[in-house]
Design a protein around this motif. Structure first.
Motif, short mmCIF file in Angstrom:
data_model
loop_
_atom_site.label_atom_id
_atom_site.label_comp_id
_atom_site.label_asym_id
_atom_site.label_seq_id
_atom_site.Cartn_x
_atom_site.Cartn_y
_atom_site.Cartn_z
N ASP A 125 6.57 -12.41 10.99
CA ASP A 125 5.48 -13.39 10.96
C ASP A 125 4.68 -13.21 9.67
OD1 ASP A 125 5.95 -14.53 13.55
OD2 ASP A 125 5.27 -12.61 14.39
N TYR A 126 4.44 -11.95 9.32
CA TYR A 126 3.64 -11.67 8.12
C TYR A 126 4.31 -10.62 7.25
CZ TYR A 126 -0.56 -14.02 9.89
OH TYR A 126 -1.46 -14.95 10.34
N LEU A 127 4.35 -10.87 5.94
CA LEU A 127 4.65 -9.82 4.97
C LEU A 127 3.39 -9.62 4.14
CD1 LEU A 127 6.71 -7.86 3.64
CD2 LEU A 127 7.17 -9.67 1.97
N LEU A 128 2.79 -8.43 4.27
CA LEU A 128 1.60 -8.13 3.47
C LEU A 128 2.04 -7.39 2.21
CD1 LEU A 128 -0.88 -6.84 6.23
CD2 LEU A 128 -0.43 -9.19 5.49
N ILE A 129 1.48 -7.77 1.09
CA ILE A 129 1.86 -7.13 -0.18
C ILE A 129 0.65 -6.40 -0.72
CG2 ILE A 129 2.81 -7.55 -2.49
CD1 ILE A 129 3.93 -10.22 -1.21
N ASP A 183 12.90 -16.77 3.31
CA ASP A 183 12.85 -17.89 4.26
C ASP A 183 12.66 -17.41 5.70
OD1 ASP A 183 13.02 -19.71 2.29
OD2 ASP A 183 15.12 -20.24 2.59
N LYS A 184 13.01 -16.15 5.96
CA LYS A 184 12.88 -15.62 7.33
C LYS A 184 11.46 -15.10 7.60
CE LYS A 184 17.63 -14.18 8.00
NZ LYS A 184 18.51 -13.05 7.89
N ILE A 185 10.62 -15.11 6.57
CA ILE A 185 9.26 -14.57 6.73
C ILE A 185 8.28 -15.74 6.70
CG2 ILE A 185 7.53 -13.02 5.77
CD1 ILE A 185 9.90 -11.50 4.42
N LYS A 186 7.49 -15.86 7.77
CA LYS A 186 6.63 -17.05 7.85
C LYS A 186 5.50 -17.04 6.82
CE LYS A 186 7.31 -17.91 12.75
NZ LYS A 186 6.81 -17.29 13.99
N HIS A 187 4.75 -15.94 6.77
CA HIS A 187 3.56 -15.95 5.89
C HIS A 187 3.55 -14.71 4.99
CE1 HIS A 187 2.42 -18.86 8.86
NE2 HIS A 187 2.37 -17.94 9.80
N LYS A 188 3.40 -14.96 3.70
CA LYS A 188 3.32 -13.84 2.76
C LYS A 188 1.90 -13.81 2.19
CE LYS A 188 7.76 -15.42 2.50
NZ LYS A 188 8.19 -16.79 2.87
N VAL A 189 1.27 -12.65 2.30
CA VAL A 189 -0.14 -12.52 1.90
C VAL A 189 -0.30 -11.30 0.99
CG1 VAL A 189 -2.46 -12.00 2.77
CG2 VAL A 189 -0.99 -13.57 4.05
N CYS A 190 -0.94 -11.49 -0.16
CA CYS A 190 -1.22 -10.36 -1.07
C CYS A 190 -2.62 -9.84 -0.83
CB CYS A 190 -1.20 -10.82 -2.52
SG CYS A 190 0.41 -11.02 -3.19
N LEU A 191 -2.77 -8.52 -0.82
CA LEU A 191 -4.12 -7.92 -0.77
C LEU A 191 -4.34 -7.26 -2.13
CD1 LEU A 191 -2.85 -7.62 2.34
CD2 LEU A 191 -5.25 -7.12 2.68
N MET A 192 -5.36 -7.69 -2.83
CA MET A 192 -5.52 -7.23 -4.20
C MET A 192 -6.98 -7.11 -4.62
SD MET A 192 -4.42 -10.66 -6.32
CE MET A 192 -4.78 -9.95 -7.93
N SER A 193 -7.14 -6.52 -5.80
CA SER A 193 -8.46 -6.38 -6.39
C SER A 193 -8.21 -6.07 -7.85
CB SER A 193 -9.17 -5.20 -5.73
OG SER A 193 -10.33 -4.88 -6.46
N GLY A 194 -9.03 -6.58 -8.73
CA GLY A 194 -8.84 -6.18 -10.11
C GLY A 194 -9.10 -4.68 -10.26
N LYS A 195 -9.88 -4.12 -9.33
CA LYS A 195 -10.38 -2.75 -9.46
C LYS A 195 -9.54 -1.78 -8.62
CE LYS A 195 -14.00 -0.44 -11.07
NZ LYS A 195 -13.19 0.66 -11.58
N GLY A 196 -9.44 -0.56 -9.09
CA GLY A 196 -8.72 0.47 -8.33
C GLY A 196 -9.65 1.20 -7.36
N GLY A 197 -9.04 1.78 -6.34
CA GLY A 197 -9.78 2.67 -5.44
C GLY A 197 -10.79 2.00 -4.53
N VAL A 198 -10.68 0.68 -4.35
CA VAL A 198 -11.68 -0.01 -3.51
C VAL A 198 -11.24 -0.13 -2.05
CG1 VAL A 198 -12.62 -1.35 -5.44
CG2 VAL A 198 -10.75 -2.31 -4.08
N GLY A 199 -10.03 0.37 -1.75
CA GLY A 199 -9.58 0.36 -0.35
C GLY A 199 -8.48 -0.65 -0.04
N LYS A 200 -7.75 -1.09 -1.08
CA LYS A 200 -6.67 -2.07 -0.84
C LYS A 200 -5.66 -1.57 0.17
CE LYS A 200 -5.61 -2.09 -5.20
NZ LYS A 200 -6.78 -1.32 -5.68
N SER A 201 -5.16 -0.34 -0.06
CA SER A 201 -4.09 0.17 0.80
C SER A 201 -4.62 0.43 2.22
CB SER A 201 -3.51 1.47 0.23
OG SER A 201 -3.06 1.22 -1.06
N SER A 202 -5.84 0.96 2.32
CA SER A 202 -6.40 1.23 3.65
C SER A 202 -6.59 -0.08 4.41
CB SER A 202 -7.75 1.94 3.53
OG SER A 202 -7.62 3.07 2.72
#
Ligand SMILES: Nc1ncnc2c1ncn2[C@@H]1O[C@H](COP(=O)(O)OP(=O)(O)OP(=O)(O)O)[C@@H](O)[C@H]1O
Length: 295
Positions: A156-160, A31-50
């Motif tokens: 404000d943002y939690l990126l997953i 509740d203390k975090i305004k926006h939660k956003v996932c960064l994903m891809s079905g595929k590995g190694g495409v640059g999600k973490s970067s």
């Protein structure tokens, strides 16, 4: 179906209270975090973490308070990208665990920070006969604990940063039903687009909002002359976004400095914001913010 609350007796283990109390703790934290956003891809190694690390840095530079949960439990890398060493001393209080602090004050929680040494793998059990179902249950529990027991504070943002594949989104959706949405990432290659297309279809079926699709490593930019050239042959990714009816958040070129610039105080976007790739990352963040503001 019966829930824990319907059980007349649990044999004195207070399981009902324990489950309810853990759910309340997770809710209070989220509740203390305004926006939660996932960064994903079905595929590995495409640059999600970067992309996650650079989007976080860009948001932080725009004045937002940002945290990252590294949900790639078996291949954690985001803490390293943001300069949090694996031996960072995690301060444990009654209330929970204080996250690590990376570049630009970004809060980070990652399995990497819980491992005994930098080259230690994540081993869920020493029992080589452990079933895949059991390991998957351990992973779900760990994800819940990392979300619930980390003292994120007001963000404000939690990126997953999600692991490769599309399966963990079911978990995240159960834990964070108010998820703002997911950013899908692909590279132009046909095989990557093929897999990411499935991930988009799955999210649509689950009614997980899709913020948009990013084309990473879209072209190659020469760091000397800024000339752009083809890196991967493939179909137009913008076309895939159109076919799926989701926003296209832009084309992020390959720039060899992306892997070089990471650490406690600098990331690619902070060092080269005006480069073609830096501007493309900024445009991705514009797209994310626009989506959030439209809600
Ligand atoms: N736009 C880019 N320009 C140059 N290098 C890039 C770019 N995006 C990612 N990379 C590099 O590609 C490699 C893979 O990126 P990254 O680890 O972020 O992918 P990932 O999708 O998170 O991988 P995994 O599926 O293993 O979690 C890294 O070496 C990273 O530095």
């Amino acid at each position: 179906m019966k829930t824990y609350n319907d059980l007349a007796s649990d044999g004195g283990s207070n399981i009902v209270e324990q489950v309810v109390s853990q759910q309340q703790k997770l809710r209070a934290r989220m509740d203390k975090i305004k926006h939660k956003v996932c960064l994903m891809s079905g595929k590995g190694g495409v640059g999600k973490s970067s992309i996650t690390a650079n989007v976080a840095a860009c948001l932080a530079q725009r004045g937002h308070k940002v945290g990252i949960l590294d949900a790639d439990l078996n291949g954690p890398s985001v803490a390293k990208l943001l300069g949090v060493p694996n031996d960072a001393k995690l301060n444990v209080e009654d209330e929970g665990v204080n996250p690590g602090e990376g570049a630009l004050g970004i809060k980070i929680m990652s399995m990497d920070m819980l491992l005994p040494s930098a080259d230690a793998p994540v081993m869920w059990t020493e029992d080589e006969k452990a079933s895949a179902v059991w390991v998957s249950t351990m992973e779900s529990t760990a994800l819940q604990e990392l979300l619930r027991d980390t003292i994120w504070g007001e963000l404000d943002y939690l990126l997953i940063d999600m692991p490769p594949g599309s399966d963990r989104i079911d978990n995240i959706r159960d834990l964070i039903p108010e998820l703002a949405g997911v950013v899908e990432i692909t590279i132009p290659s046909p095989i990557s687009q093929h897999i990411v297309s499935k991930s988009i279809t799955k999210n649509s079926k689950l009614k997980v909002p899709i913020i948009g699709l990013v084309e990473n490593m879209a072209t190659y930019v020469c760091p000397h002359c800024n000339e752009e050239g083809t890196l991967f042959e493939g179909q137009n990714v913008e076309e895939l976004a159109k076919t799926k009816g989701i926003p296209f958040l832009g084309r992020v070129p390959f720039d060899s400095r992306v892997s070089k610039e990471s650490g406690k105080n600098k990331l690619f976007v902070t060092e080269y914001p005006d480069s073609i790739t830096g501007q493309a990352l900024g445009a991705v963040v514009d797209g994310i913010e626009k989506f959030i503001q439209s809600k």
